[in-house]
Write a protein that holds these residues in place. Sequence first.
Motif, PDB file in Angstrom:
ATOM      1  N   GLU A  25     -22.493 -29.945  13.141  1.00 32.13           N
ATOM      2  CA  GLU A  25     -22.155 -29.947  14.554  1.00 32.13           C
ATOM      3  C   GLU A  25     -20.654 -29.854  14.783  1.00 32.13           C
ATOM      4  OE1 GLU A  25     -23.857 -33.352  16.452  1.00 32.13           O
ATOM      5  OE2 GLU A  25     -25.903 -32.737  16.017  1.00 32.13           O
ATOM      6  N   GLN A  26     -19.885 -30.377  13.848  1.00 26.15           N
ATOM      7  CA  GLN A  26     -18.434 -30.341  13.984  1.00 26.15           C
ATOM      8  C   GLN A  26     -17.934 -28.953  13.646  1.00 26.15           C
ATOM      9  OE1 GLN A  26     -17.011 -33.312  11.313  1.00 26.15           O
ATOM     10  NE2 GLN A  26     -17.272 -34.949  12.772  1.00 26.15           N
ATOM     11  N   GLU A  27     -17.122 -28.433  14.528  1.00 23.67           N
ATOM     12  CA  GLU A  27     -16.494 -27.149  14.240  1.00 23.67           C
ATOM     13  C   GLU A  27     -15.147 -27.433  13.606  1.00 23.67           C
ATOM     14  OE1 GLU A  27     -16.323 -24.116  17.156  1.00 23.67           O
ATOM     15  OE2 GLU A  27     -18.254 -24.672  17.991  1.00 23.67           O
ATOM     16  N   GLU A  28     -14.875 -26.735  12.536  1.00 25.54           N
ATOM     17  CA  GLU A  28     -13.616 -26.913  11.826  1.00 25.54           C
ATOM     18  C   GLU A  28     -12.482 -26.325  12.643  1.00 25.54           C
ATOM     19  OE1 GLU A  28     -11.118 -28.306   9.500  1.00 25.54           O
ATOM     20  OE2 GLU A  28     -13.042 -28.318   8.481  1.00 25.54           O
ATOM     21  N   GLU A  29     -11.409 -27.083  12.775  1.00 26.61           N
ATOM     22  CA  GLU A  29     -10.214 -26.578  13.434  1.00 26.61           C
ATOM     23  C   GLU A  29      -9.279 -26.049  12.350  1.00 26.61           C
ATOM     24  OE1 GLU A  29      -6.689 -28.099  16.433  1.00 26.61           O
ATOM     25  OE2 GLU A  29      -8.486 -29.287  16.169  1.00 26.61           O
ATOM     26  N   TRP A  30      -8.717 -24.880  12.595  1.00 27.37           N
ATOM     27  CA  TRP A  30      -7.863 -24.230  11.607  1.00 27.37           C
ATOM     28  C   TRP A  30      -6.442 -24.148  12.126  1.00 27.37           C
ATOM     29  CZ3 TRP A  30      -9.710 -22.376   6.878  1.00 27.37           C
ATOM     30  CH2 TRP A  30     -11.096 -22.492   6.707  1.00 27.37           C
ATOM     31  N   LEU A  31      -5.500 -24.311  11.214  1.00 31.35           N
ATOM     32  CA  LEU A  31      -4.083 -24.199  11.546  1.00 31.35           C
ATOM     33  C   LEU A  31      -3.531 -22.954  10.864  1.00 31.35           C
ATOM     34  CD1 LEU A  31      -3.093 -27.905  10.805  1.00 31.35           C
ATOM     35  CD2 LEU A  31      -3.600 -26.907  13.036  1.00 31.35           C
ATOM     36  N   ASP A  32      -2.613 -22.273  11.541  1.00 32.17           N
ATOM     37  CA  ASP A  32      -2.009 -21.115  10.894  1.00 32.17           C
ATOM     38  C   ASP A  32      -0.775 -21.544  10.099  1.00 32.17           C
ATOM     39  OD1 ASP A  32      -0.014 -21.464  12.785  1.00 32.17           O
ATOM     40  OD2 ASP A  32      -0.412 -19.590  13.837  1.00 32.17           O
ATOM     41  N   TYR A  65      -2.715 -16.206   7.542  1.00 25.96           N
ATOM     42  CA  TYR A  65      -3.429 -17.200   6.760  1.00 25.96           C
ATOM     43  C   TYR A  65      -3.742 -18.399   7.653  1.00 25.96           C
ATOM     44  CZ  TYR A  65      -2.079 -14.645   2.592  1.00 25.96           C
ATOM     45  OH  TYR A  65      -1.927 -13.676   1.639  1.00 25.96           O
ATOM     46  N   TYR A  66      -4.925 -18.970   7.448  1.00 26.74           N
ATOM     47  CA  TYR A  66      -5.357 -20.137   8.197  1.00 26.74           C
ATOM     48  C   TYR A  66      -5.825 -21.210   7.223  1.00 26.74           C
ATOM     49  CZ  TYR A  66      -5.199 -17.060  12.225  1.00 26.74           C
ATOM     50  OH  TYR A  66      -4.785 -16.197  13.198  1.00 26.74           O
ATOM     51  N   TYR A  67      -5.579 -22.468   7.606  1.00 26.78           N
ATOM     52  CA  TYR A  67      -5.861 -23.605   6.740  1.00 26.78           C
ATOM     53  C   TYR A  67      -6.677 -24.634   7.515  1.00 26.78           C
ATOM     54  CZ  TYR A  67      -1.815 -21.328   4.720  1.00 26.78           C
ATOM     55  OH  TYR A  67      -0.955 -20.394   4.224  1.00 26.78           O
ATOM     56  N   PRO A  68      -7.673 -25.277   6.865  1.00 28.47           N
ATOM     57  CA  PRO A  68      -8.486 -26.269   7.579  1.00 28.47           C
ATOM     58  C   PRO A  68      -7.683 -27.537   7.871  1.00 28.47           C
ATOM     59  CG  PRO A  68      -9.149 -26.130   5.283  1.00 28.47           C
ATOM     60  CD  PRO A  68      -8.121 -25.071   5.505  1.00 28.47           C
ATOM     61  N   LYS A  69      -7.692 -27.929   9.119  1.00 24.50           N
ATOM     62  CA  LYS A  69      -6.924 -29.088   9.559  1.00 24.50           C
ATOM     63  C   LYS A  69      -7.392 -30.371   8.866  1.00 24.50           C
ATOM     64  CE  LYS A  69      -5.457 -31.442  13.761  1.00 24.50           C
ATOM     65  NZ  LYS A  69      -5.554 -31.453  15.222  1.00 24.50           N
ATOM     66  N   THR A  70      -8.696 -30.500   8.648  1.00 23.11           N
ATOM     67  CA  THR A  70      -9.215 -31.735   8.042  1.00 23.11           C
ATOM     68  C   THR A  70      -8.665 -31.944   6.640  1.00 23.11           C
ATOM     69  OG1 THR A  70     -11.189 -30.530   7.324  1.00 23.11           O
ATOM     70  CG2 THR A  70     -11.362 -31.795   9.368  1.00 23.11           C
ATOM     71  N   TYR A  71      -8.431 -30.865   5.904  1.00 19.12           N
ATOM     72  CA  TYR A  71      -7.875 -30.987   4.556  1.00 19.12           C
ATOM     73  C   TYR A  71      -6.493 -31.635   4.603  1.00 19.12           C
ATOM     74  CZ  TYR A  71      -5.743 -29.807   0.119  1.00 19.12           C
ATOM     75  OH  TYR A  71      -5.087 -29.890  -1.077  1.00 19.12           O
TER      76      TYR A  71
END
Length: 84
Positions: A25-32, A65-71
């Motif tokens: 249900e959680q959508e991953e937020e991505w950072l550039d 490039y995009y990176y997962p915020k949760t990481y």
Amino acid sequence: MKKEIKDLNNKLNFIQELVISLLEEQEEEWLDSTDIKQRFHFSESKLYRLRTAKAIPFTKIGNRYYYPKTYFNRLLLQQIQEDK
């Protein structure tokens, strides 16, 4: 004893399904790259080295490039806990 084990297995399966559904249900937020460089004071060359070493997860869309915020949130939490 067998009935108790079966009940525990059923409960465990239910919990696993619940966790999986919550994660889906959680959508991953991505950072550039710009966000990462600003928030964590990384240089472009540091990001490049981390990507080529496969030390951080990323995805490339077009030329960005995009990176997962949760990481990176987990990484920060680990650093905070280690500093205590």
